[in-house]
Design a protein around this motif. Structure first.
Motif, PDB file in Angstrom:
ATOM      1  N   LEU A 118     -18.743 -28.625 -13.179  1.00 25.01           N
ATOM      2  CA  LEU A 118     -17.436 -28.062 -13.479  1.00 25.01           C
ATOM      3  C   LEU A 118     -16.802 -28.752 -14.678  1.00 25.01           C
ATOM      4  CD1 LEU A 118     -16.066 -27.609  -9.853  1.00 25.01           C
ATOM      5  CD2 LEU A 118     -16.810 -25.810 -11.404  1.00 25.01           C
ATOM      6  N   GLN A 119     -16.854 -30.066 -14.712  1.00 22.08           N
ATOM      7  CA  GLN A 119     -16.198 -30.767 -15.813  1.00 22.08           C
ATOM      8  C   GLN A 119     -16.909 -30.544 -17.144  1.00 22.08           C
ATOM      9  OE1 GLN A 119     -15.624 -34.892 -14.810  1.00 22.08           O
ATOM     10  NE2 GLN A 119     -14.033 -34.455 -13.309  1.00 22.08           N
ATOM     11  N   ASN A 120     -18.236 -30.522 -17.146  1.00 24.35           N
ATOM     12  CA  ASN A 120     -18.968 -30.297 -18.394  1.00 24.35           C
ATOM     13  C   ASN A 120     -18.904 -28.851 -18.848  1.00 24.35           C
ATOM     14  OD1 ASN A 120     -19.713 -32.976 -18.578  1.00 24.35           O
ATOM     15  ND2 ASN A 120     -21.665 -32.672 -17.529  1.00 24.35           N
ATOM     16  N   ARG A 121     -18.531 -27.947 -17.939  1.00 27.78           N
ATOM     17  CA  ARG A 121     -18.352 -26.543 -18.334  1.00 27.78           C
ATOM     18  C   ARG A 121     -17.138 -26.375 -19.234  1.00 27.78           C
ATOM     19  NH1 ARG A 121     -16.694 -22.511 -19.915  1.00 27.78           N
ATOM     20  NH2 ARG A 121     -16.889 -20.368 -19.140  1.00 27.78           N
ATOM     21  N   SER A 122     -16.054 -27.116 -18.938  1.00 26.86           N
ATOM     22  CA  SER A 122     -14.826 -27.023 -19.741  1.00 26.86           C
ATOM     23  C   SER A 122     -14.328 -28.442 -19.988  1.00 26.86           C
ATOM     24  CB  SER A 122     -13.764 -26.192 -19.012  1.00 26.86           C
ATOM     25  OG  SER A 122     -14.202 -24.869 -18.786  1.00 26.86           O
ATOM     26  N   VAL A 123     -14.880 -29.079 -21.003  1.00 23.67           N
ATOM     27  CA  VAL A 123     -14.639 -30.494 -21.226  1.00 23.67           C
ATOM     28  C   VAL A 123     -13.214 -30.784 -21.676  1.00 23.67           C
ATOM     29  CG1 VAL A 123     -17.037 -31.041 -21.712  1.00 23.67           C
ATOM     30  CG2 VAL A 123     -15.558 -30.262 -23.563  1.00 23.67           C
ATOM     31  N   PHE A 124     -12.508 -29.779 -22.175  1.00 28.58           N
ATOM     32  CA  PHE A 124     -11.162 -30.017 -22.697  1.00 28.58           C
ATOM     33  C   PHE A 124     -10.076 -29.820 -21.644  1.00 28.58           C
ATOM     34  CE2 PHE A 124     -13.778 -28.537 -26.293  1.00 28.58           C
ATOM     35  CZ  PHE A 124     -13.735 -29.688 -27.061  1.00 28.58           C
ATOM     36  N   MET A 125     -10.459 -29.587 -20.413  1.00 31.69           N
ATOM     37  CA  MET A 125      -9.492 -29.359 -19.341  1.00 31.69           C
ATOM     38  C   MET A 125      -9.141 -30.645 -18.587  1.00 31.69           C
ATOM     39  SD  MET A 125      -8.595 -26.245 -19.340  1.00 31.69           S
ATOM     40  CE  MET A 125      -9.102 -24.628 -19.941  1.00 31.69           C
ATOM     41  N   GLY A 126      -9.863 -31.724 -18.806  1.00 31.98           N
ATOM     42  CA  GLY A 126      -9.682 -32.914 -17.996  1.00 31.98           C
ATOM     43  C   GLY A 126      -8.737 -33.927 -18.617  1.00 31.98           C
ATOM     44  N   ASP A 127      -8.473 -34.983 -17.840  1.00 31.36           N
ATOM     45  CA  ASP A 127      -7.678 -36.107 -18.315  1.00 31.36           C
ATOM     46  C   ASP A 127      -8.379 -37.394 -17.902  1.00 31.36           C
ATOM     47  OD1 ASP A 127      -7.211 -36.376 -15.593  1.00 31.36           O
ATOM     48  OD2 ASP A 127      -5.164 -35.604 -15.677  1.00 31.36           O
ATOM     49  N   GLY A 128      -7.665 -38.517 -17.954  1.00 32.72           N
ATOM     50  CA  GLY A 128      -8.283 -39.788 -17.611  1.00 32.72           C
ATOM     51  C   GLY A 128      -8.789 -39.838 -16.183  1.00 32.72           C
ATOM     52  N   GLY A 129      -8.077 -39.205 -15.260  1.00 31.03           N
ATOM     53  CA  GLY A 129      -8.524 -39.182 -13.872  1.00 31.03           C
ATOM     54  C   GLY A 129      -9.847 -38.448 -13.711  1.00 31.03           C
ATOM     55  N   ASP A 130     -10.030 -37.363 -14.455  1.00 32.92           N
ATOM     56  CA  ASP A 130     -11.296 -36.626 -14.397  1.00 32.92           C
ATOM     57  C   ASP A 130     -12.446 -37.480 -14.916  1.00 32.92           C
ATOM     58  OD1 ASP A 130     -10.567 -33.813 -13.511  1.00 32.92           O
ATOM     59  OD2 ASP A 130      -9.157 -34.111 -15.149  1.00 32.92           O
ATOM     60  N   ASN A 131     -12.179 -38.270 -15.949  1.00 31.83           N
ATOM     61  CA  ASN A 131     -13.228 -39.154 -16.468  1.00 31.83           C
ATOM     62  C   ASN A 131     -13.657 -40.181 -15.426  1.00 31.83           C
ATOM     63  OD1 ASN A 131     -13.084 -37.846 -18.934  1.00 31.83           O
ATOM     64  ND2 ASN A 131     -11.619 -39.296 -19.791  1.00 31.83           N
ATOM     65  N   VAL A 132     -12.692 -40.709 -14.689  1.00 40.86           N
ATOM     66  CA  VAL A 132     -13.016 -41.691 -13.642  1.00 40.86           C
ATOM     67  C   VAL A 132     -13.835 -41.033 -12.541  1.00 40.86           C
ATOM     68  CG1 VAL A 132     -12.052 -43.245 -11.914  1.00 40.86           C
ATOM     69  CG2 VAL A 132     -10.981 -43.077 -14.158  1.00 40.86           C
ATOM     70  N   ILE A 133     -13.420 -39.847 -12.092  1.00 44.11           N
ATOM     71  CA  ILE A 133     -14.169 -39.123 -11.057  1.00 44.11           C
ATOM     72  C   ILE A 133     -15.577 -38.818 -11.549  1.00 44.11           C
ATOM     73  CG2 ILE A 133     -14.277 -36.977  -9.732  1.00 44.11           C
ATOM     74  CD1 ILE A 133     -11.217 -36.972  -9.719  1.00 44.11           C
ATOM     75  N   HIS A 134     -15.693 -38.438 -12.809  1.00 44.75           N
ATOM     76  CA  HIS A 134     -16.980 -38.122 -13.419  1.00 44.75           C
ATOM     77  C   HIS A 134     -17.949 -39.302 -13.274  1.00 44.75           C
ATOM     78  CE1 HIS A 134     -19.150 -35.647 -16.552  1.00 44.75           C
ATOM     79  NE2 HIS A 134     -19.816 -36.774 -16.629  1.00 44.75           N
ATOM     80  N   LEU A 135     -17.474 -40.501 -13.622  1.00 46.16           N
ATOM     81  CA  LEU A 135     -18.329 -41.688 -13.551  1.00 46.16           C
ATOM     82  C   LEU A 135     -18.613 -42.101 -12.114  1.00 46.16           C
ATOM     83  CD1 LEU A 135     -16.653 -43.762 -16.404  1.00 46.16           C
ATOM     84  CD2 LEU A 135     -18.884 -42.656 -16.496  1.00 46.16           C
ATOM     85  N   MET A 136     -17.576 -42.105 -11.289  1.00 48.21           N
ATOM     86  CA  MET A 136     -17.751 -42.574  -9.916  1.00 48.21           C
ATOM     87  C   MET A 136     -18.644 -41.630  -9.105  1.00 48.21           C
ATOM     88  SD  MET A 136     -16.286 -45.428  -9.832  1.00 48.21           S
ATOM     89  CE  MET A 136     -15.095 -46.376 -10.779  1.00 48.21           C
ATOM     90  N   ALA A 137     -18.643 -40.348  -9.435  1.00 45.48           N
ATOM     91  CA  ALA A 137     -19.528 -39.418  -8.740  1.00 45.48           C
ATOM     92  C   ALA A 137     -20.991 -39.804  -8.943  1.00 45.48           C
ATOM     93  CB  ALA A 137     -19.278 -37.994  -9.239  1.00 45.48           C
ATOM     94  N   ILE A 138     -21.308 -40.324 -10.117  1.00 45.79           N
ATOM     95  CA  ILE A 138     -22.679 -40.778 -10.387  1.00 45.79           C
ATOM     96  C   ILE A 138     -22.971 -42.072  -9.641  1.00 45.79           C
ATOM     97  CG2 ILE A 138     -24.273 -41.511 -12.198  1.00 45.79           C
ATOM     98  CD1 ILE A 138     -22.713 -39.739 -14.147  1.00 45.79           C
ATOM     99  N   TYR A 139     -22.026 -43.002  -9.681  1.00 43.98           N
ATOM    100  CA  TYR A 139     -22.254 -44.302  -9.041  1.00 43.98           C
ATOM    101  C   TYR A 139     -22.372 -44.181  -7.524  1.00 43.98           C
ATOM    102  CZ  TYR A 139     -20.525 -45.914 -13.602  1.00 43.98           C
ATOM    103  OH  TYR A 139     -20.340 -46.121 -14.946  1.00 43.98           O
ATOM    104  N   LEU A 140     -21.628 -43.256  -6.922  1.00 43.73           N
ATOM    105  CA  LEU A 140     -21.655 -43.134  -5.462  1.00 43.73           C
ATOM    106  C   LEU A 140     -23.031 -42.730  -4.938  1.00 43.73           C
ATOM    107  CD1 LEU A 140     -18.222 -41.446  -4.627  1.00 43.73           C
ATOM    108  CD2 LEU A 140     -19.028 -43.683  -3.850  1.00 43.73           C
TER     109      LEU A 140
END
Length: 390
Positions: A118-140
């Motif tokens: 979802l985030q990579n589909r529309s990269v300009f829709m996110g903010d700093g919180g989306d970036n954190v979720i993006h990274l933590m989803a991988i780490y989890l």
């Protein structure tokens, strides 16, 4: 030398012998899964404009961008509106499953796929919180984040193993079919192809060993590998949080508005960041309060990584940071950014506090069940079909 060797041996035993921070990893899991789930549900009426075919960032533009930067998104497999709805629904279900800790090895991977897609589909829709979720989803994906406070832990207590039941093999087979389709049709890059293959094979191997040789050497080896990955993942999460705060703090120091103590004043006057205009106006009307909050924010962010060497100072500053994010959620109208940062901060919460909080929540739940209104005597006397013996 003997003392050094003994210390190294104890350290290696700690890293490989158990998954460190089980309560912290559970809180991080619940926090990020809950934040993403609430976001998806709140934006459900606007999902088409945000990530789907109705958005200003069209599917063809997204395809060109992902082809150039190598970003992963299963939404690029098809421009169909039906496919988008399926992916969005699966993302919601995976978030709920990860929140509850159901089949966490599989749901954490599906959760990551949903977030990235979802985030990579529309990269300009996110903010700093989306970036954190993006990274933590991988780490989890790397962590054993369901050892406590999860349906997996509950199943392990009742049946002796978290892999018990038929749902695991079924889910593994379905995900394997999706992976096979993506691999055959060339939908994955080489890196993602290898990563998903490794996860799929290891999950199947874990189920086989856990079912047929739960006390053998194979299970012991898998436990050591899982503990290593978990502890490495938790270390990366902690380093990521420190990096976020250090970077934000040192960049703020370079800004003239942060240097003169007026930076907070300006967002309080913007309509986009004032969900409570009266409260924002009251705060902005005091120059002293604005200055103290501005300097306090910079000081807390710069100092946070260094306070980890002192447990008491760290715990105090951690509470301050969480209160700061709660204030951002209320004053600036950024609830999901704040929830994401609070969930990331939770990796540093002390175990004693988490155990105490969990016990209080469990006690409150038991009290609520006892205080529920009693059913009529006739209804109590009649067994409900299908519930006896469960």
């Amino acid at each position: 030398m003997d003392r050094v060797r003994s210390g190294l041996a104890r350290g290696l035993e700690q890293v490989t012998g158990r998954a460190l921070g089980p309560y912290q990893s559970a809180v991080v899991r619940i926090g990020f899964a809950g934040t993403w789930l609430f976001f998806l549900l709140r934006e459900f009426p606007n999902r088409g404009e945000l990530y789907g075919p109705d958005g200003p960032w069209s599917w063809s533009l997204a395809e060109r961008l992902t082809a150039s930067n190598g970003a992963f998104s299963v939404l690029m497999w098809s421009g169909s509106a039906v496919w988008f709805e399926i992916v969005y629904a699966v993302a919601v279900l995976a978030s709920a499953g990860l929140l509850l800790g159901w089949r966490t090895r599989a749901t954490s991977v599906v959760f990551m796929v949903g977030v990235l897609s979802l985030q990579n589909r529309s990269v300009f829709m996110g903010d700093g919180g989306d970036n954190v979720i993006h990274l933590m989803a991988i780490y989890l994906v790397l962590t054993r984040c369901a050892q406590v406070w999860s349906l997996d832990a509950r199943r392990a207590r009742r049946r002796g193993s978290a892999t018990a039941g038929a749902a695991g093999p079924v889910l593994w087979g379905v995900l394997g079919a999706v992976y096979a389709y993506g691999a055959v049709t060339g939908r994955f890059s080489a890196g993602w192809l290898a990563a998903f293959a490794a996860v799929w094979v290891m999950c199947g191997l874990w189920w086989l060993v856990d079912r047929y040789d739960p006390e053998g050497e194979g299970r012991a080896v898998l436990d050591v590998l899982a503990n290593l990955l978990h502890n490495a993942g938790m270390l990366v999460i902690m380093a990521e949080v420190c990096l976020i705060y250090a970077t934000a703090g040192w960049y703020k120091i370079q800004g003239s508005r942060w240097q003169d103590g007026t930076a907070l004043y300006y967002p309080l006057g913007l309509d986009y960041f004032t969900p409570w205009p009266g409260l924002s106006g009251l705060l902005a009307g005091s120059g002293t309060v604005v200055m103290l909050l501005t300097y306090g924010t910079v000081a807390a962010q710069v100092a946070f990584p260094f306070t980890l060497f002192n447990r008491r100072i760290k715990n105090v500053l951690l509470g301050v940071m969480m209160l700061e994010h709660a204030g951002i959620a209320v004053l600036l109208g950024l609830p999901f950014f704040s929830l994401a940062m609070i969930a990331a901060d939770a990796v540093f919460l002390p175990t004693g506090f988490l155990v105490w909080a969990g016990a209080r929540v469990a006690a409150a739940a038991r009290f609520g069940r006892r205080a529920a209104p009693a059913e009529p005597a006739l209804a109590q006397a009649e067994p409900v079909p299908g519930t006896t013996g469960g």
